[in-house]
Write an enzyme that holds these catalytic residues in place. Structure first.
Site, PDB file in Angstrom:
ATOM      1  N   LEU A  11       0.780  -1.213   0.000  1.00 50.31           N
ATOM      2  CA  LEU A  11       0.000   0.000   0.000  1.00 50.31           C
ATOM      3  C   LEU A  11       0.801   1.247   0.000  1.00 50.31           C
ATOM      4  CD1 LEU A  11      -1.815  -0.770   3.249  1.00 50.31           C
ATOM      5  CD2 LEU A  11      -2.659  -1.049   0.983  1.00 50.31           C
ATOM      6  N   VAL A 171      -0.360  -4.422   9.100  1.00 49.37           N
ATOM      7  CA  VAL A 171       0.299  -3.272   8.477  1.00 49.37           C
ATOM      8  C   VAL A 171      -0.327  -2.962   7.123  1.00 49.37           C
ATOM      9  CG1 VAL A 171       2.469  -2.475   7.457  1.00 49.37           C
ATOM     10  CG2 VAL A 171       2.471  -3.537   9.724  1.00 49.37           C
ATOM     11  N   GLU A 172      -0.617  -3.994   6.360  1.00 49.99           N
ATOM     12  CA  GLU A 172      -1.125  -3.791   5.006  1.00 49.99           C
ATOM     13  C   GLU A 172      -2.553  -3.276   4.968  1.00 49.99           C
ATOM     14  OE1 GLU A 172       0.326  -3.863   2.159  1.00 49.99           O
ATOM     15  OE2 GLU A 172       2.269  -4.503   2.899  1.00 49.99           O
ATOM     16  N   THR A 173      -3.434  -3.896   5.734  1.00 44.30           N
ATOM     17  CA  THR A 173      -4.864  -3.597   5.568  1.00 44.30           C
ATOM     18  C   THR A 173      -5.620  -3.464   6.878  1.00 44.30           C
ATOM     19  OG1 THR A 173      -5.448  -5.955   5.407  1.00 44.30           O
ATOM     20  CG2 THR A 173      -4.912  -4.809   3.349  1.00 44.30           C
TER      21      THR A 173
END
Length: 376
Positions: A11, A171-173
């Protein structure tokens, strides 16, 4: 996941380049611009005089050829060349490709976002609190507990601890809560044909999207949503990473990385394994710097320096910290001043998911905090 481009986009926006999955702005497009990577960039070469071998990496995935990406060629011709390239390379029906591309729309907001100058990179003291905070930690502990059986089964099979799988998703989503609102088809189509600086990569990913649907026919290309760089699902896999390294985690005959947690967990773990994760190996160690030691800034994060070499430079693990055959040095500006870390093989593997060292250290520290919250 070296000198090769990194294809797992996380992201992010321009300052860092990743691999894995590969993913840009999804859970917080507005705030992501100064700490994520939108497109993979070439890494520096292997450090001179390094004594240990590089961590083996998978082969590079093909970028689209100049006939598809050369801006001197009329756009309509490039699109038709893409149809032929994808049909020939991946065995996809050209009529299907044309019909699908006819649904795609150029998104100016994506071009605006990816073309913005990169903001100043935040120092570690400002970057760390974005991910290492009570809400993110508590969310990870709750997510782990809710999915403990599936996570620990994958961890036992792959050697990738469950808390690292959870930390990547966190962390990503934000544990799957924000996975991106852009149509993946629009994002890749826009960047493949209207963003020349990264056209070879994004056109290659657009071709991989069609190849992915061929392998996973349940995926409807026109309906897939993700980041503005085309990354999808809870772990933010780019189409190539999805196609090559996704796993069917529960044996139902499909690989669904959008919402199906057994597949998501198995696929993130497999991404780490493919890029060299060492079962039971350490990730990092806090280091101490000897008085009078010269600054040492390695060109990349390959763990190619024997600990004796790093010690000769004046950098050694603090007492009680883990050791490994080799590593590299990470220097960051923390809240209490300069921090020195020895980064080992498994740290390097995390950088294959997103090339930013601060991203990788955040994943590690979030994972450790989640493990402490969950307990043994």
């Amino acid at each position: 996941m070296s000198r090769r481009p990194f294809f797992r986009l996380s992201l992010a926006a321009l300052p860092f380049a990743l691999a894995a999955c590969a993913t840009p702005a999804n859970h917080a497009d507005a705030q992501a611009d100064d700490y994520r990577a939108v497109t993979p960039l070439a890494e520096p070469g292997r450090p001179q005089g390094a004594l240990l071998p590089s961590v083996p990496q998978p082969p590079e995935r093909p970028a689209a050829p100049p006939s598809v990406t050369d801006p001197a060629i009329p756009r309509a011709q490039r699109v038709e060349n893409f149809v032929q390239y994808t049909a020939t390379t991946y065995g996809v029906d050209p009529t299907r490709i044309r019909t699908t591309l006819a649904q795609a729309q150029v998104q100016q907001k994506i071009l605006d976002a990816i073309s913005r100058p990169a903001e100043a990179v935040r120092p570690w003291r400002d970057y760390r609190p974005i991910f290492i905070n009570p809400a993110r930690i508590d969310g990870g502990v709750a997510f782990y507990r809710e999915n403990r059986e599936a996570l620990e089964r994958v961890a036992a099979d792959s050697g990738v601890p469950a808390e690292y799988i959870v930390a990547i998703i966190g962390v990503e989503t934000s544990y799957g809560r924000v996975t991106g609102s852009w149509k993946v088809l629009d994002a890749l189509y826009t960047l493949a044909f209207d963003y020349p600086p990264r056209a070879p990569f994004f056109a290659g990913e657009l071709a991989q999207l069609f190849a992915l649907q061929k392998a996973e026919p349940q995926l409807e290309i026109g309906e897939l949503k993700g980041s503005y760089a085309g990354a999808m699902g809870m772990g933010q896999f780019m189409p190539s990473s999805y196609r090559l390294w996704a796993k069917d985690g529960d044996g139902d005959g499909r690989r669904d990385l959008l919402t199906h947690k057994p597949d998501v967990f198995a696929s993130i773990a497999n991404y780490f394994v493919v890029h060299g994760w060492q079962r039971g190996g350490p990730v990092v160690a806090r280091a101490q710097r000897a008085d009078g030691a010269a600054d040492f800034k390695p060109e990349n994060w390959e763990p190619v320096y024997p600990l004796a070499d790093l010690a000769a430079r004046g950098y050694t693990p603090r007492p009680g910290e883990p050791t490994a055959e080799g590593g590299t040095l990470l220097t960051l500006e923390g809240e209490a001043g300069t921090e020195y870390w020895l980064a080992y093989r498994n740290f390097y593997v995390i950088t294959r998911y997103n090339r930013s060292p601060m991203y990788s250290l955040s994943v590690h520290q979030l994972a450790q905090a989640i493990r402490a919250g969950v307990g043994p």
